[in-house]
Design a protein around this motif. Structure first.
Motif, PDB file in Angstrom:
ATOM      1  N   LYS C 306       0.806  -1.212   0.000  1.00  0.00           N
ATOM      2  CA  LYS C 306       0.000   0.000   0.000  1.00  0.00           C
ATOM      3  C   LYS C 306       0.842   1.266   0.000  1.00  0.00           C
ATOM      4  O   LYS C 306       0.290   2.350  -0.153  1.00  0.00           O
ATOM      5  CB  LYS C 306      -0.904   0.026   1.230  1.00  0.00           C
ATOM      6  N   SER C 331      -2.004   3.064   4.609  1.00  0.00           N
ATOM      7  CA  SER C 331      -3.430   3.254   4.362  1.00  0.00           C
ATOM      8  C   SER C 331      -3.964   4.453   5.130  1.00  0.00           C
ATOM      9  O   SER C 331      -4.772   5.231   4.628  1.00  0.00           O
ATOM     10  CB  SER C 331      -4.218   2.014   4.786  1.00  0.00           C
ATOM     11  N   VAL C 359      -7.221   1.037   0.667  1.00  0.00           N
ATOM     12  CA  VAL C 359      -7.033   1.118   2.118  1.00  0.00           C
ATOM     13  C   VAL C 359      -7.473  -0.185   2.760  1.00  0.00           C
ATOM     14  O   VAL C 359      -8.417  -0.815   2.317  1.00  0.00           O
ATOM     15  CB  VAL C 359      -7.818   2.291   2.736  1.00  0.00           C
TER      16      VAL C 359
END
Lengths: 227, 337, 366, 175
Positions: C306, C331, C359
């Motif tokens: 991420k 996230s 996320v």
């Protein structure tokens, strides 16, 4: 990577990257050593290979850029040191704090990774109750820096949301979990915990159980009556 | 009107047969949808209830019937009750004029052959369009009466979508009507028996019709009104049990209706595929096969395409489908004249 | 002439496409978004506070539960942080294997992203295709760690156990089939007109704004910023392998989609190279069962699927656990991009934008 | 059974008319605007039913298509989009009572004149022939030959309305 190809990249960054390319070209000394054991990978099937620019290993110890940033800050930097390969600058909390941070921002550190708070009350040899660590990064130059500020319990600090928009969530989190109040900004409210939570769980005076399990309707009611 | 015993009994029997068949085919359709899409997605689909999950639709139906009937506190009760009815009644009424085959004597039971449609209105196609335009109220009022935001948004989307896509849908059918020179469903099929199926000369109309039919029935990729990723379940978010089943039934009945229209108008109705007439397959089987093909397109699209966004959907309807359909009408009219 | 009414729509915490327990307060003018406020914390478990009462090794279990679809990356980041503060050496074999596993973790995370992102936009089939491949990877995790989702994979000083023998064949099979599968996804999406209409010029964020907002990972690279921790500060074996950073300068959802697809290709390259070049030797160095770290503090970050996953660890030199452990979850920071990306778009785009930010609420709320 | 059928064949029309009047009253006396519109919708559908009973299939279908399917949708749209002030007290007498009474009286007189001026009797053979042979063609023929001028005037009027609507919404965007 040319300017036409990446129009969205900030000019500053492009210039810096170009300078980096020129610097790297003659010897390629800074790029990480390749292991003998690695098998050569197959070439990428389509498209011209993009040049890899930011590839030098992270070696921040005693370099020119550290002196440069210290020179810029002058006597505003209270202290600075390198530990575990990480460069740390200590600042005083004061009314010009956002200004100093903006100055650091102007000198290349455009990326705010993180704002961490530490309760130093049970830690040996620290000047004040709380510590705030701002982890900054320079996307163009690939340098990391930590800016530390120490605070007493109840002391407030000015927000740096105007310098880095990302500070919003970080400051709210620090306020929520550690109870450090940031002034000069909008919307400082709890972020992770419910709005009627009482106390700030990451403080050391709360044990694990108190910190995490104190939220029952009964306790909230009691605390409200006490208040 | 001429009310006699025979004029009452035969239509009643036909109505009973058609409704039973339609409701049964909805069951089959739900099963087929799960299985077909499952195979497209490298999985098995329902396997638990009965052999190969064949009893799954029945289990689903039983589940829906036995579910608690929830009415939101703030709902407008009268309209809330009325909406599912308004959705399903027009959907079923449209089957009134669908000719499932040529004339039949029900295996020699009757002296005079009777039409396989419940009624041979001479304006059958117009009748279907009129009735289906009423079907939108079920969705609109269902969304409004739930007194909840997601259903309302879903209802508004749906209403705008259906109203918009009715225009190109109607325009797409006008081409074949001009060629057949009649509005009667039976007449259109008979017109095709002399020449070729209208899908060939009216290919663009067929494409537009297919796209609009998908939009009219709120199916993917035009399933915005019930886009579960955005609006949870759209206009029927607050419905449960039997009322939900009514909406569900209406959706599938609508799919079958638009497939039936496509079969009649473009695919030659009950006529056999040219060159295969020697097989002596009954007309109704041909009709079912063609309808099945069109229904398969629905599932195929659903498994393949992402969903349009609301404004894009409207734009494509007004700026692309309608002009193309209009051009098609002009060209057809010129040729027919 | 007409005054349009603004309605407030509450999206989540229970909603099919908020990817967990994210709650959004939307202000709508028709279907256009004029205001958006993310409300988080529904999954807050106090990981940072818990870590203070655990030993260093126990706290490893907590990191699994941050970004629970890429727990391998979380483990790696935490273990490396310990090693950095303690100065623990890691054998090369362990480094290669960690790299390999982390890239497989990245693949599984990106596959989950692709699946849910496509489903959010309505492409249902890609969802099931991507999950099929993800199962394959999770099987490998099970072979190595015994866990499929919560792996608790590595230990300070190397690995817990030696690499299982059957794993190599499994990975080779995967390397063989996966490019074809990727082509399948691309055939369904990349040139699909509806997909392009739904993702191009949606959720646009300029490079400057992205840096200012602290976005990282594919979200940042989708805006044309060449920043990847694996390249900038190579850790493990990344510096020794030949791969390229995936960058697109479209700044929109489509660009981020392309970045992640390219990253999947690059991850496969890394996996293949790491497997081919896997050195012989020890899989771990001698490290104490109960670790004690010297007094000090360290911030270490890695490139999680991420984005930049950072651990800020403080040891007081006395205890056997962290004095303070702060997690910089990508996230959590990327979520700040939601508002500037979504305002002015429509409700359907919010769903696409949440998907493109990728996320995971376990990491946001910690 | 025969008796039942004959009863329906004779009185179906009157039953429909009765229900139509009931729903029409519902339109006026509903406190809730949406209920009013729903009643209006039912009225329109029932009127279409009456046409159908009178063998005017084309008119019935057009009635459904235009009124039930088209115009009322717009009504419902308006109601859904505009915030409603629900359940305002229903007042039977207000300042408009006298005016509306006058209007009603006028309407009744006009309708009475029309009613008593109409020669009721068996429908001429020509008309029934046209209706049975497909009313669509008859309507189209009349529209495009005898009544071409009013038809065109109506189209121009509709065009004006459409342009007007576009202008209005454009202005709103500018604001």
């Amino acid at each position: 990577m040319t300017e036409e190809k990446k129009p969205t990249t900030p000019d500053k960054q492009i210039d810096a990257l170009k300078a980096e390319m020129k610097k790297d070209e003659p010897g390629k000394t800074v790029s990480a050593p390749r292991a003998e054991g690695t098998v050569s990978a197959k070439p990428k099937p389509a498209g011209p290979p993009k040049p890899i620019i930011v590839e030098q290993a992270h070696d921040p110890v005693s370099e020119d850029w550290q002196k440069k940033i210290l020179d810029v800050l002058g006597d505003k930097a209270k202290d600075s040191y390198v530990a575990s390969g990480e460069f740390t600058i200590i600042l005083e909390n004061g009314s010009d704090f956002p200004g100093i941070m903006a100055l650091i921002h102007e000198n290349g550190f455009d990326y705010l990774s993180d704002i961490s708070s530490v309760d130093y009350s049970k830690y040996e040899g620290t000047p004040k109750h709380f510590g705030l660590s701002y982890h900054l990064y320079s996307v163009a130059d690939n340098h990391r820096i930590r800016v530390k500020v120490f605070l007493e319990d109840g002391e407030t600090i000015l927000s740096i949301m105007d310098v880095w928009a990302t500070a919003d969530f970080h400051e709210r989190e620090v306020f929520d979990l550690m109870g450090i109040v940031f002034t000069g900004r909008e919307g400082l409210r709890r972020i992770l915990l419910p709005e009627d939570w009482i106390g700030h769980p990451l403080r050391k005076e709360l044990s694990k159980n108190e910190g995490n399990a104190a939220y029952t309707a009964k306790l909230v009611k009691k605390a409200r009556e006490d208040a | 009107m001429d009310f006699t015993m025979i004029n009452i009994v035969i239509p009643t029997v036909k109505i009973l047969i058609v409704f039973t068949v339609v409701l049964l085919s909805v069951l089959v359709m739900t099963y087929a949808e799960r299985k077909v899409i499952a195979f497209m997605q490298v999985r098995l689909g329902p396997m638990r209830v009965g052999p190969w999950g064949l009893l799954q639709p029945i289990a689903d139906a039983l589940k829906l019937f036995s579910k608690e009937d929830i009415i939101p506190t703030m709902a407008d009760k009268w309209v809330y009750y009325l909406a599912p009815t308004l959705a399903i009644v027009p959907a079923l009424l449209t089957f009134l004029v669908v000719p499932f085959g040529d004339q039949t004597t029900f295996f020699g039971l009757l002296k005079h052959p009777t039409s396989m449609a419940i009624s041979d209105l001479n304006i059958g196609l117009l009748y279907i369009l009129a009735i289906s335009s009423v079907g939108i109220y079920g969705i609109l009022l269902g969304g409004w009466s739930s007194n909840s935001k997601y259903p309302l948004l879903g209802a508004l989307r749906s209403a705008a979508q259906i109203v918009s896509y009715e225009v190109p849908l109607t325009l797409a059918i006008i081409g074949p009507i001009l060629m057949a020179n009649t509005l009667s469903m039976k007449g259109i099929v008979e017109a095709q028996s002399k020449g070729m199926w209208f899908v060939i000369p009216q290919f663009f109309a067929f494409l537009i019709y297919t796209a609009c039919a998908v939009a009219e029935t709120n199916r993917a990729p035009y399933d915005l009104p019930e886009a579960e990723q955005e609006l949870v379940a759209g206009f029927h978010t607050e419905y449960s049990g039997m009322k939900f089943a009514f909406f569900y039934l209406a959706e599938y009945a609508n799919m079958i209706v638009v497939s039936a229209i496509a079969t009649v108008v473009f695919l030659g109705g009950w006529l056999p595929v040219p060159g295969l007439a020697f097989l002596h397959i009954p007309a109704i089987i041909w009709f079912a096969l063609k309808m099945g093909f069109f229904l398969f397109i629905f599932l195929w699209l659903r498994a393949t395409y992402p969903r349009y966004r609301y404004d894009q959907l409207m734009a494509i309807g007004w700026k692309f489908f309608i002009p193309v359909a209009l051009i098609n009408i002009f060209v057809t009219a010129l040729l027919v004249l | 002439m007409f005054k349009s009414e603004i309605i407030e729509l509450n999206m989540g915490p229970q909603h099919p496409s908020t990817h967990g327990v994210l709650r959004l307060k939307l202000k709508l003018d028709g279907e256009t978004i004029v205001g958006l406020e993310p409300e988080i914390g529904y999954l807050h478990r106090g990981v940072e506070k818990l870590a203070e009462s655990f030993t260093y090794l126990q706290a490893l279990n907590l990191t699994d539960r941050l970004d629970y679809v890429a727990s391998i990356s979380n483990n790696l980041g935490y273990i490396e942080t310990l090693e950095k503060l303690g100065g623990i050496e890691v054998p090369r074999k362990a480094k290669y294997f960690r790299t390999l596993m982390t890239e497989l973790g990245r693949l599984s995370s990106h596959l989950l992203w692709l699946a849910t992102h496509a489903l959010d936009i309505g492409a249902m089939t890609v969802f099931l295709y991507a999950f099929r491949e993800r199962e394959f990877i999770l099987d490998m995790f099970e072979m190595v760690t015994g866990g499929r989702l919560l792996t608790t994979a590595f230990r300070y000083g190397g690995l817990k156990d030696d690499i299982p023998k059957e794993l190599e064949q499994k990975i080779r099979d995967f390397i063989k089939i996966f490019p074809g599968r990727l082509a399948d996804y691309e055939a369904l999406l990349t040139k699909n007109r509806i997909w392009m209409k739904r993702t191009k010029q949606v959720g646009v964020i300029s490079a400057e704004d992205a840096i200012n907002l602290g976005l990282s990972g594919p979200v940042l690279r989708g805006s044309g910023v060449r920043f990847d921790v694996r390249k900038a500060e190579p850790y493990e074996a990344y510096g020794e392998l030949d791969w390229e950073m995936a960058v697109e300068d479209g700044c929109d959802t489509y660009a981020r989609y392309l970045v992640r697809l390219e990253e999947m290709r690059q991850s496969l390259r890394i996996v293949e190279q790491a497997l081919d070049g896997m050195p012989e030797g020890e899989f771990r160095t001698k490290a104490p069962k109960v670790l004690k770290l010297p007094k000090g503090e360290v911030y270490h970050c890695i490139e999680a699927p991420k984005g930049e996953l950072g651990y800020y660890l403080i040891s007081d030199g006395k205890g056997t656990g962290p004095y303070r452990l702060k997690v910089r979850g990508p996230s959590f920071v990327n979520l700040q991009g939601l508002k500037p990306m979504a305002v002015g778009h429509m409700v359907a785009d919010v769903v696409a934008i949440i998907g493109t930010l990728d996320v995971v609420l376990g990491e946001v709320d910690r | 059974m025969e008796a039942l059928i004959s009863f329906f064949s004779h009185y179906m029309l009157y039953i429909l008319m009765g229900v139509t009047i009931l729903t029409a009253v519902g339109v006026v006396y509903s406190k809730n605007a949406v209920h009013s519109v729903v009643a209006l919708l039912l009225t329109m559908i029932l009127v279409a039913g009456i046409y159908l009973m009178l063998d005017a299939e084309f008119i019935a279908v057009v009635q459904l298509l235009v009124y039930a399917g088209g115009i009322i949708v717009l009504f419902v749209f308006m109601l859904l989009l505009v915030a409603l002030h629900k359940d305002e007290a229903l007042r039977l007498f207000n300042t408009y009572t006298m005016i509306s009474l006058g209007l009603i009286a006028f309407l009744v007189i006009v309708l009475a004149v029309v009613f008593f001026g109409t020669p009721f009797g068996p429908v001429p053979e020509t008309v029934t022939h046209i209706v049975k042979g497909g009313s669509t063609e008859a309507v189209a023929g009349a529209l495009y030959s005898t009544y071409i001028l009013p038809f065109e005037i109506a189209s121009v009027l509709l065009l004006v309305v459409m342009v007007g609507a576009i202008v209005l919404t454009k202005e709103r965007v500018k604001l």
